[in-house]
Write an enzyme that holds these catalytic residues in place. Structure first.
Site, mmCIF file in Angstrom:
data_model
loop_
_atom_site.group_PDB
_atom_site.id
_atom_site.type_symbol
_atom_site.label_atom_id
_atom_site.label_comp_id
_atom_site.label_asym_id
_atom_site.label_seq_id
_atom_site.Cartn_x
_atom_site.Cartn_y
_atom_site.Cartn_z
ATOM 1 N N ARG A 189 0.827 -1.218 0.000
ATOM 2 C CA ARG A 189 0.000 0.000 0.000
ATOM 3 C C ARG A 189 0.862 1.270 0.000
ATOM 4 O O ARG A 189 0.557 2.266 0.637
ATOM 5 C CB ARG A 189 -0.964 0.019 1.188
ATOM 6 C CG ARG A 189 -1.842 -1.236 1.333
ATOM 7 C CD ARG A 189 -2.452 -1.688 0.013
ATOM 8 N NE ARG A 189 -3.384 -2.807 0.184
ATOM 9 C CZ ARG A 189 -3.237 -4.016 -0.386
ATOM 10 N NH1 ARG A 189 -2.182 -4.277 -1.179
ATOM 11 N NH2 ARG A 189 -4.143 -4.955 -0.212
ATOM 12 N N LEU A 193 4.110 5.548 7.068
ATOM 13 C CA LEU A 193 5.362 4.924 7.515
ATOM 14 C C LEU A 193 5.287 3.403 7.393
ATOM 15 O O LEU A 193 4.282 2.797 7.767
ATOM 16 C CB LEU A 193 5.578 5.299 8.993
ATOM 17 C CG LEU A 193 6.717 4.599 9.718
ATOM 18 C CD1 LEU A 193 8.057 5.050 9.189
ATOM 19 C CD2 LEU A 193 6.620 4.879 11.222
ATOM 20 N N GLU A 245 1.356 13.234 5.399
ATOM 21 C CA GLU A 245 2.439 14.220 5.578
ATOM 22 C C GLU A 245 3.141 14.501 4.239
ATOM 23 O O GLU A 245 3.483 15.647 3.938
ATOM 24 C CB GLU A 245 3.437 13.699 6.619
ATOM 25 C CG GLU A 245 2.800 13.588 7.995
ATOM 26 C CD GLU A 245 3.769 13.127 9.066
ATOM 27 O OE1 GLU A 245 4.268 11.988 8.967
ATOM 28 O OE2 GLU A 245 4.032 13.913 10.000
ATOM 29 N N GLU A 291 -1.453 7.425 13.946
ATOM 30 C CA GLU A 291 -0.364 7.473 14.929
ATOM 31 C C GLU A 291 -0.902 7.367 16.355
ATOM 32 O O GLU A 291 -0.316 6.708 17.210
ATOM 33 C CB GLU A 291 0.434 8.775 14.787
ATOM 34 C CG GLU A 291 1.349 8.833 13.577
ATOM 35 C CD GLU A 291 0.649 9.322 12.302
ATOM 36 O OE1 GLU A 291 -0.598 9.334 12.253
ATOM 37 O OE2 GLU A 291 1.376 9.681 11.358
#
Ligand code: 1HE
Length: 263
Positions: A31, A69, A117, A137
């Site tokens: 992904r 991330l 981000e 997060e």
């Protein structure tokens, strides 16, 4: 299409099409999760874009823009390494935000965590209707590290960002365009063509004007008003004084340039 003149990892691909560099996140099986190699390569790409590129479009392969991330890289990292990692992301994304070229992102599917981000560091975001935004997060026990505290909070507001992180609230593409996540909303599959068209338009501007928009405007907007107004006057005078500005103004006055039109 021309291949770019810089080496990229397997997770990134670039085509140069008539002065528009189209950079594709290319790790659809994960992904488009962003590992260190990819983030570093993004930084290198924007520090030294392909020769001849006048604007960049960034998009993601598969059903999602980016899952953020790469969480597999996180389990072993201590505090010191965590700071270095966040700074790596900051450096890479700073090169997008304050590079030489206008950058347009095409958003679809998941635009989450570090993916959001990355999107927030670009100058224009085109969202397809499938796009959704989240900051997981909060629930993963970590904190944003790719610039969201500064860039996303300015786009959507500190308290909306707090809500997303505290409660896991997500936003869809339609509400996202009203709230500042994206500037454009298009149908599924239409994002890339729209972004390339916008990139071509931006690439036609005088280079000094684009410099002012990319480098002066965000700094003026972040400055105290008195300093900002002075910086604006200086930038305006520099831009007006250029030969290109004079030629463009003459072209308008001699009826050789297009009028402003609303469509
Ligand atoms: C991943 C990642 C990832 C997927 N790191 N491997 N980001 C997140 O918390 C988002 C986590 N991902 C998801 O919530 C979902 O994957 C999606 C909503 C994005 C997509 O769902 P779906 O059903 O299409 O895919 P999937 O089945 O969940 O994932 C497919 C594969 O991608 C699977 O691996 P596989 O080996 O089992 O096939 C997943 O493990 C893998 N995958 N996302 C690693 N993120 C600078 S600090 C920034 C901090 C953050 O970004 S935190 C947010 C992290």
């Amino acid at each position: 299409m021309q291949p770019p003149d810089i080496a990229l990892p397997d997770t990134l691909h670039c085509d140069l099409q008539d002065g528009i560099a189209v950079l594709r996140l290319s790790r659809p099986d994960k992904r488009n999760a962003l590992d260190d190699v990819t983030v570093r390569a993004i930084g290198r790409f924007f520090a030294d874009p392909p020769e001849g590129a006048r604007a960049v479009v960034i998009h993601g392969e598969g059903d999602h823009f980016s899952a953020g991330l790469d969480l597999t890289s996180l389990t072993e990292r201590d505090t010191e390494a965590g700071i270095a990692h966040s700074r790596l992301w900051h450096r890479a994304f700073e090169r997008i935000a304050f590079g030489d070229l206008p950058v347009i992102a095409v958003l679809h599917g998941a635009v989450v965590g570090g993916g959001l981000e990355l999107a927030a560091s670009t100058h224009i975001r085109v969202a397809e209707r499938s796009a959704f935004y989240a900051l997981p997060e909060g629930s993963r026990g970590i904190y944003v590290g790719g610039g969201a505290s500064v860039r996303l909070s300015r786009l959507i507001g500190v308290h909306r960002m707090m809500d997303m992180m505290l409660t896991g609230r997500t936003y869809g593409a339609e509400e996202g365009v009203a709230l500042g996540f994206s500037q454009y909303l298009v149908e599924p599959g239409e994002g890339l063509a729209k972004a390339v068209a916008l990139a071509r338009r931006a690439a036609e501007n005088a280079p000094l004007t684009n410099f002012a928009i990319l480098h002066a405007l965000p700094r003026i907007a972040a400055a105290d008003p008195e300093t900002g107004l002075l910086m604006e006057s200086l930038m305006a005078a520099i831009a007006q004084g250029s030969d290109e500005a004079k030629a463009r103004l003459r072209a308008f006055l001699e009826k050789r340039a297009g009028k402003v039109a609303h469509s």
